[in-house]
Design a protein around this motif. Structure first.
Motif, PDB file in Angstrom:
ATOM      1  N   ALA A  24       3.401   5.532 128.382  1.00 37.13           N
ATOM      2  CA  ALA A  24       3.854   5.751 127.005  1.00 37.13           C
ATOM      3  C   ALA A  24       4.404   7.163 126.827  1.00 37.13           C
ATOM      4  CB  ALA A  24       2.715   5.495 126.026  1.00 37.13           C
ATOM      5  N   LEU A  25       3.723   8.144 127.415  1.00 34.53           N
ATOM      6  CA  LEU A  25       4.209   9.526 127.330  1.00 34.53           C
ATOM      7  C   LEU A  25       5.572   9.678 127.994  1.00 34.53           C
ATOM      8  CD1 LEU A  25       0.943  11.548 128.032  1.00 34.53           C
ATOM      9  CD2 LEU A  25       2.340  11.651 125.948  1.00 34.53           C
ATOM     10  N   ALA A  26       5.746   9.082 129.155  1.00 34.66           N
ATOM     11  CA  ALA A  26       7.023   9.180 129.868  1.00 34.66           C
ATOM     12  C   ALA A  26       8.143   8.522 129.066  1.00 34.66           C
ATOM     13  CB  ALA A  26       6.907   8.533 131.249  1.00 34.66           C
ATOM     14  N   LEU A  27       7.876   7.370 128.503  1.00 40.12           N
ATOM     15  CA  LEU A  27       8.891   6.680 127.716  1.00 40.12           C
ATOM     16  C   LEU A  27       9.188   7.451 126.428  1.00 40.12           C
ATOM     17  CD1 LEU A  27      10.792   4.329 127.421  1.00 40.12           C
ATOM     18  CD2 LEU A  27       8.882   2.960 126.543  1.00 40.12           C
ATOM     19  N   HIS A  28       8.167   8.009 125.814  1.00 38.85           N
ATOM     20  CA  HIS A  28       8.348   8.814 124.607  1.00 38.85           C
ATOM     21  C   HIS A  28       9.280   9.993 124.895  1.00 38.85           C
ATOM     22  CE1 HIS A  28       7.093  11.951 121.656  1.00 38.85           C
ATOM     23  NE2 HIS A  28       7.234  10.923 120.832  1.00 38.85           N
ATOM     24  N   ARG A  29       9.043  10.664 126.017  1.00 42.35           N
ATOM     25  CA  ARG A  29       9.910  11.794 126.410  1.00 42.35           C
ATOM     26  C   ARG A  29      11.345  11.330 126.641  1.00 42.35           C
ATOM     27  NH1 ARG A  29       5.855  12.944 130.237  1.00 42.35           N
ATOM     28  NH2 ARG A  29       4.232  14.109 129.217  1.00 42.35           N
ATOM     29  N   ALA A  30      11.507  10.187 127.295  1.00 43.40           N
ATOM     30  CA  ALA A  30      12.850   9.664 127.565  1.00 43.40           C
ATOM     31  C   ALA A  30      13.585   9.358 126.258  1.00 43.40           C
ATOM     32  CB  ALA A  30      12.767   8.411 128.437  1.00 43.40           C
ATOM     33  N   LEU A  31      12.881   8.775 125.301  1.00 41.45           N
ATOM     34  CA  LEU A  31      13.516   8.466 124.019  1.00 41.45           C
ATOM     35  C   LEU A  31      13.875   9.739 123.266  1.00 41.45           C
ATOM     36  CD1 LEU A  31      11.362   5.467 122.736  1.00 41.45           C
ATOM     37  CD2 LEU A  31      13.601   5.387 123.807  1.00 41.45           C
ATOM     38  N   ARG A  32      12.998  10.731 123.317  1.00 43.45           N
ATOM     39  CA  ARG A  32      13.267  12.000 122.637  1.00 43.45           C
ATOM     40  C   ARG A  32      14.439  12.731 123.286  1.00 43.45           C
ATOM     41  NH1 ARG A  32      11.882  11.550 117.799  1.00 43.45           N
ATOM     42  NH2 ARG A  32       9.687  11.347 117.409  1.00 43.45           N
ATOM     43  N   ALA A  33      14.550  12.620 124.597  1.00 46.13           N
ATOM     44  CA  ALA A  33      15.667  13.253 125.304  1.00 46.13           C
ATOM     45  C   ALA A  33      16.971  12.590 124.893  1.00 46.13           C
ATOM     46  CB  ALA A  33      15.475  13.175 126.810  1.00 46.13           C
ATOM     47  N   ALA A  73      10.682   6.211 119.083  1.00 47.91           N
ATOM     48  CA  ALA A  73       9.963   7.326 119.702  1.00 47.91           C
ATOM     49  C   ALA A  73       8.755   7.722 118.852  1.00 47.91           C
ATOM     50  CB  ALA A  73      10.895   8.518 119.899  1.00 47.91           C
ATOM     51  N   ASP A  74       8.930   7.742 117.543  1.00 54.89           N
ATOM     52  CA  ASP A  74       7.804   8.058 116.654  1.00 54.89           C
ATOM     53  C   ASP A  74       6.671   7.046 116.824  1.00 54.89           C
ATOM     54  OD1 ASP A  74       9.196  10.229 115.635  1.00 54.89           O
ATOM     55  OD2 ASP A  74       9.834   9.183 113.804  1.00 54.89           O
ATOM     56  N   LEU A  75       7.037   5.779 116.919  1.00 51.74           N
ATOM     57  CA  LEU A  75       6.025   4.733 117.109  1.00 51.74           C
ATOM     58  C   LEU A  75       5.306   4.907 118.443  1.00 51.74           C
ATOM     59  CD1 LEU A  75       8.128   1.801 115.698  1.00 51.74           C
ATOM     60  CD2 LEU A  75       5.933   2.570 114.769  1.00 51.74           C
ATOM     61  N   LEU A  76       6.058   5.196 119.504  1.00 51.65           N
ATOM     62  CA  LEU A  76       5.441   5.400 120.818  1.00 51.65           C
ATOM     63  C   LEU A  76       4.569   6.653 120.830  1.00 51.65           C
ATOM     64  CD1 LEU A  76       8.298   4.431 123.278  1.00 51.65           C
ATOM     65  CD2 LEU A  76       6.181   3.192 122.828  1.00 51.65           C
ATOM     66  N   GLY A  77       4.898   7.622 119.995  1.00 54.28           N
ATOM     67  CA  GLY A  77       4.097   8.840 119.909  1.00 54.28           C
ATOM     68  C   GLY A  77       2.680   8.597 119.425  1.00 54.28           C
ATOM     69  N   ARG A  78       2.452   7.466 118.791  1.00 55.19           N
ATOM     70  CA  ARG A  78       1.102   7.119 118.333  1.00 55.19           C
ATOM     71  C   ARG A  78       0.199   6.687 119.482  1.00 55.19           C
ATOM     72  NH1 ARG A  78       0.489   2.755 114.711  1.00 55.19           N
ATOM     73  NH2 ARG A  78      -1.515   3.721 114.293  1.00 55.19           N
ATOM     74  N   ILE A  79       0.789   6.129 120.530  1.00 55.11           N
ATOM     75  CA  ILE A  79      -0.002   5.542 121.609  1.00 55.11           C
ATOM     76  C   ILE A  79      -0.866   6.578 122.320  1.00 55.11           C
ATOM     77  CG2 ILE A  79       0.119   4.324 123.836  1.00 55.11           C
ATOM     78  CD1 ILE A  79       2.487   2.734 122.662  1.00 55.11           C
ATOM     79  N   PRO A  80      -0.332   7.728 122.746  1.00 56.12           N
ATOM     80  CA  PRO A  80      -1.203   8.725 123.389  1.00 56.12           C
ATOM     81  C   PRO A  80      -2.351   9.187 122.483  1.00 56.12           C
ATOM     82  CG  PRO A  80       1.079   9.211 123.873  1.00 56.12           C
ATOM     83  CD  PRO A  80       1.079   8.125 122.830  1.00 56.12           C
ATOM     84  N   ALA A  81      -2.091   9.312 121.192  1.00 54.58           N
ATOM     85  CA  ALA A  81      -3.153   9.711 120.270  1.00 54.58           C
ATOM     86  C   ALA A  81      -4.254   8.648 120.209  1.00 54.58           C
ATOM     87  CB  ALA A  81      -2.575   9.962 118.878  1.00 54.58           C
ATOM     88  N   LEU A  82      -3.857   7.390 120.193  1.00 49.24           N
ATOM     89  CA  LEU A  82      -4.844   6.305 120.183  1.00 49.24           C
ATOM     90  C   LEU A  82      -5.628   6.258 121.493  1.00 49.24           C
ATOM     91  CD1 LEU A  82      -2.639   3.588 118.464  1.00 49.24           C
ATOM     92  CD2 LEU A  82      -4.752   4.557 117.529  1.00 49.24           C
ATOM     93  N   CYS A  83      -4.935   6.454 122.617  1.00 47.86           N
ATOM     94  CA  CYS A  83      -5.617   6.467 123.923  1.00 47.86           C
ATOM     95  C   CYS A  83      -6.593   7.635 123.997  1.00 47.86           C
ATOM     96  CB  CYS A  83      -4.595   6.576 125.055  1.00 47.86           C
ATOM     97  SG  CYS A  83      -3.593   5.099 125.306  1.00 47.86           S
ATOM     98  N   HIS A  84      -6.147   8.800 123.548  1.00 49.80           N
ATOM     99  CA  HIS A  84      -7.001   9.988 123.591  1.00 49.80           C
ATOM    100  C   HIS A  84      -8.251   9.785 122.727  1.00 49.80           C
ATOM    101  CE1 HIS A  84      -8.175  14.166 123.906  1.00 49.80           C
ATOM    102  NE2 HIS A  84      -8.260  14.220 122.588  1.00 49.80           N
ATOM    103  N   ALA A  85      -8.065   9.253 121.537  1.00 53.52           N
ATOM    104  CA  ALA A  85      -9.214   9.004 120.659  1.00 53.52           C
ATOM    105  C   ALA A  85     -10.177   8.011 121.289  1.00 53.52           C
ATOM    106  CB  ALA A  85      -8.728   8.494 119.304  1.00 53.52           C
ATOM    107  N   THR A  86      -9.635   7.014 121.965  1.00 47.20           N
ATOM    108  CA  THR A  86     -10.474   6.014 122.628  1.00 47.20           C
ATOM    109  C   THR A  86     -11.316   6.649 123.725  1.00 47.20           C
ATOM    110  OG1 THR A  86      -8.863   4.308 122.113  1.00 47.20           O
ATOM    111  CG2 THR A  86     -10.409   3.824 123.870  1.00 47.20           C
ATOM    112  N   HIS A  87     -10.704   7.531 124.511  1.00 53.57           N
ATOM    113  CA  HIS A  87     -11.447   8.234 125.564  1.00 53.57           C
ATOM    114  C   HIS A  87     -12.435   9.237 124.973  1.00 53.57           C
ATOM    115  CE1 HIS A  87      -9.659   6.605 129.145  1.00 53.57           C
ATOM    116  NE2 HIS A  87      -8.447   6.811 128.680  1.00 53.57           N
ATOM    117  N   ARG A  88     -11.981   9.989 123.966  1.00 53.68           N
ATOM    118  CA  ARG A  88     -12.822  11.023 123.352  1.00 53.68           C
ATOM    119  C   ARG A  88     -14.099  10.417 122.774  1.00 53.68           C
ATOM    120  NH1 ARG A  88      -9.573  12.577 119.332  1.00 53.68           N
ATOM    121  NH2 ARG A  88     -10.674  11.256 117.881  1.00 53.68           N
TER     122      ARG A  88
END
Length: 155
Positions: free
Chosen positions: A18-27, A126-141
């Motif tokens: 998700a992070l890689a795709l988010h970066r690609a979309l932002r680029a 890209a904004d929608l994909l930006g939510r995924i890392p936050a959700l993953c991080h919260a799940t791990h945290r």
């Protein structure tokens, strides 16, 4: 025995993708049809990964605790974010091809385009994909994902 990775490992891979795709979309880029089609298939793969994790977890045991249900909710939110991003990218693809067709068919002068541009739709994805890392991080945290057994083994 399942060939699928442990939930924590699978979620980590999903986060990385998700992070890689988010970066690609932002680029960005020009929103060419081929690039958009690739991004669409990648966002759909993200949604599928989230749903496969959810399926693996629900097959393993019943989910009745608040923490278990929160994990399933987060996975569903990840799948939804990826599906919504895919929808935005599909709209960008349709708009980009339509714009190309209209420009090619125009006999003179610039073509007036109404509605969001492909770039705006890509930014929304890209904004929608930006939510995924936050959700993953919260799940791990919050330690909602069962830990990988290999992580606890002595070396």
């Amino acid at each position: 025995m399942s060939d699928s990775p442990e939930p924590a490992e699978a979620l980590s891979h999903l986060n990385t993708d998700a992070l890689a795709l988010h970066r690609a979309l932002r680029a960005g880029g020009k929103g060419r049809a081929r690039t958009l089609a690739i991004w669409i298939t990648e966002t759909q793969a993200l949604a599928r990964s989230a749903l496969e994790i959810l399926l693996d977890l629900t097959q393993a045991r019943p989910h009745t605790t608040t923490e278990d249900l929160l994990l399933l909710e987060r996975l569903a939110q990840i799948a939804k974010a990826a599906q919504d991003a895919s929808t935005e990218l599909t709209a960008a693809l349709a708009r980009a091809v339509e714009n190309q067709r209209r420009c090619a068919a125009a006999s003179s002068g610039p073509v007036v385009v109404i509605g969001p541009s492909p770039r705006q739709l890509i930014a929304s994805a890209a904004d929608l994909l930006g939510r995924i890392p936050a959700l993953c991080h919260a799940t791990h945290r919050e330690r909602l994902v069962p830990p990988t057994p290999h992580a606890n083994r002595p070396r």
